[in-house]
Design an enzyme around this catalytic site. Sequence first.
Site, short mmCIF file in Angstrom:
data_model
loop_
_atom_site.label_atom_id
_atom_site.label_comp_id
_atom_site.label_asym_id
_atom_site.label_seq_id
_atom_site.Cartn_x
_atom_site.Cartn_y
_atom_site.Cartn_z
N ASN A 1 5.54 15.60 4.22
CA ASN A 1 6.45 15.80 5.14
C ASN A 1 7.87 16.69 4.82
O ASN A 1 7.73 16.95 3.95
CB ASN A 1 7.05 14.45 5.54
CG ASN A 1 7.44 13.24 4.36
OD1 ASN A 1 8.94 13.96 4.01
ND2 ASN A 1 6.35 12.69 4.18
N LYS B 1 -10.49 24.38 -4.94
CA LYS B 1 -10.14 24.81 -3.97
C LYS B 1 -11.39 24.81 -2.66
O LYS B 1 -11.64 25.48 -3.09
CB LYS B 1 -9.59 26.36 -3.66
CG LYS B 1 -8.60 27.23 -2.66
CD LYS B 1 -8.36 28.02 -2.79
CE LYS B 1 -7.65 28.53 -1.22
NZ LYS B 1 -7.31 29.71 -1.73
N PRO C 1 -1.47 2.35 1.93
CA PRO C 1 -1.63 0.86 1.80
C PRO C 1 0.48 1.04 2.18
O PRO C 1 0.94 2.21 1.09
CB PRO C 1 -1.36 0.50 0.17
CG PRO C 1 -3.04 1.74 0.33
CD PRO C 1 -2.05 2.53 0.39
N ASP C 2 1.24 0.05 2.31
CA ASP C 2 2.73 0.27 2.57
C ASP C 2 3.33 -0.11 1.59
O ASP C 2 2.78 -1.05 1.01
CB ASP C 2 2.51 -0.86 3.98
CG ASP C 2 4.12 -0.99 4.58
OD1 ASP C 2 5.26 -0.97 3.20
OD2 ASP C 2 4.66 -0.70 5.56
N PHE D 1 14.97 2.32 4.67
CA PHE D 1 15.15 2.98 5.65
C PHE D 1 13.88 3.49 6.83
O PHE D 1 13.22 2.97 6.69
CB PHE D 1 15.42 4.44 5.33
CG PHE D 1 16.69 4.73 4.40
CD1 PHE D 1 17.90 5.26 4.94
CD2 PHE D 1 17.09 3.72 3.21
CE1 PHE D 1 18.30 5.79 4.84
CE2 PHE D 1 18.38 4.22 2.54
CZ PHE D 1 18.97 4.92 3.47
N LYS E 1 11.01 -3.03 12.54
CA LYS E 1 10.74 -2.44 10.86
C LYS E 1 11.11 -3.64 9.81
O LYS E 1 10.48 -4.33 9.65
CB LYS E 1 10.97 -1.52 11.04
CG LYS E 1 10.66 -0.79 8.87
CD LYS E 1 10.79 0.63 9.12
CE LYS E 1 10.39 1.36 7.10
NZ LYS E 1 10.47 1.91 7.25
N LYS F 1 8.12 -5.98 8.06
CA LYS F 1 8.16 -6.14 6.20
C LYS F 1 9.78 -7.02 5.65
O LYS F 1 9.04 -6.94 4.73
CB LYS F 1 8.66 -4.30 6.28
CG LYS F 1 7.51 -3.76 7.43
CD LYS F 1 7.69 -2.17 6.70
CE LYS F 1 6.57 -1.43 7.49
NZ LYS F 1 6.34 -0.24 6.89
#
Length: 406
Positions: free
Chosen positions: A211, A293, A309-310, A328, A345, A349
């Site tokens: 990301n 590769k 996994p969170d 965040f 959230k 959580k």
Amino acid sequence: MQGRVLVAITGGIAAYKVCHVVSALAKAGVEVQVILTNSAIEFISPLTFATLSRRPALTDADFWQPTHGRPLHIELAEWADLLVIAPLTANTLAKLVHGMADNLLTNVVLASRCPVLVAPAMNTTMWEQATVQANWQKLLQAERYLAIDPGSGVLACDAVGIGRMAEPEAILAAIESILLTKGRQDLQGKQVLISAGGTREFLDPVRFIGNPATGKQGIALAIAASLRGATVTLVLARSAVNSASLNSAIQVIVVETSAQMHHAMLENFGKADITIMAAAVGDVRTASYSDRKIPKALLPESLALEKIPDIVADLAKQRRNDQRLIGFAAQTGNQTEVIAAAKSKLERKQLNIIAANAVDSQQTGFAADTNQATFINDAGVQVTTPLCSKLELAHRLLDFGLNDFK
């Protein structure tokens, strides 16, 4: 950044680094006044700093000139919001500790009440002398003195070791922080754990799912917490931007994948009073990994993925009542959608606080130098910040989180 900063340069080769500090402050609109000791003039000229600061640089020669107003050291002492001494030499350190006043700089220090930021620089053997270390520890016991510890590296004398002055970026971050907080140390004695950057999940040694997170906000949080007196551990994804603004007092654990970050966060969570999960951790990874590769012709048309996994949910399961867990929520959409997703959230959580920010804006998205967020706590209190630097947002989040946490 706003304020009046008095920058004092003493006699060390690291004086050249302060040129960037003074120039950046002036360009940011900060009022800057430079003082050079007689030894500093041997390394760099007053004309250089006069040009960079947009006002005459002062020396001991100015101190001893008759004036038509009040004494120069009194005027400067009352003018400054912050006094920065960089580089701080062993000689000036000793003078500060023993209350000496034999030049313009030391007279200003004794005549002032503002915070004093010091950035030492010297040869490793000099720094490690028992007398120097005793002076250093004594100086740090005085409430008004804030420090950026020297780092390690190749020194001007070709020695390799501790004694290298902090980089200009670290000094600038410290200046901005102190101007925002007035130097308060409200996190003294606290352990703060922070994650930053974006994780990478590899398909093979050269391809990954990732990301755009740079780690700027998490790095800003680490700097802010450290300068407010906390002992900070930063778990920093390798994809983060240049971290020269970090001071050497911050423990940095470099990771790359979500599994590595998961391990580092869980390992350090138990001792943390405050944990801030600012990293952008991946949600999925490839179900298989090739240690070589994969030839382009053999790349699959679709990838089998599995959920990651969170981390923050696992931290919440272990959280004690005396710990604060802050997350965040990087969202897209309008303000109503962003806040609604963040509230969900926060509850799902089991966080104490969440910072909701839109990342589909050039001013608040990934890699931006500015940010804006809405802070929400588990009691339903909600505060929206103005658009500001990421360092200022970090301080605002700490202020919000400290309201009910002592």
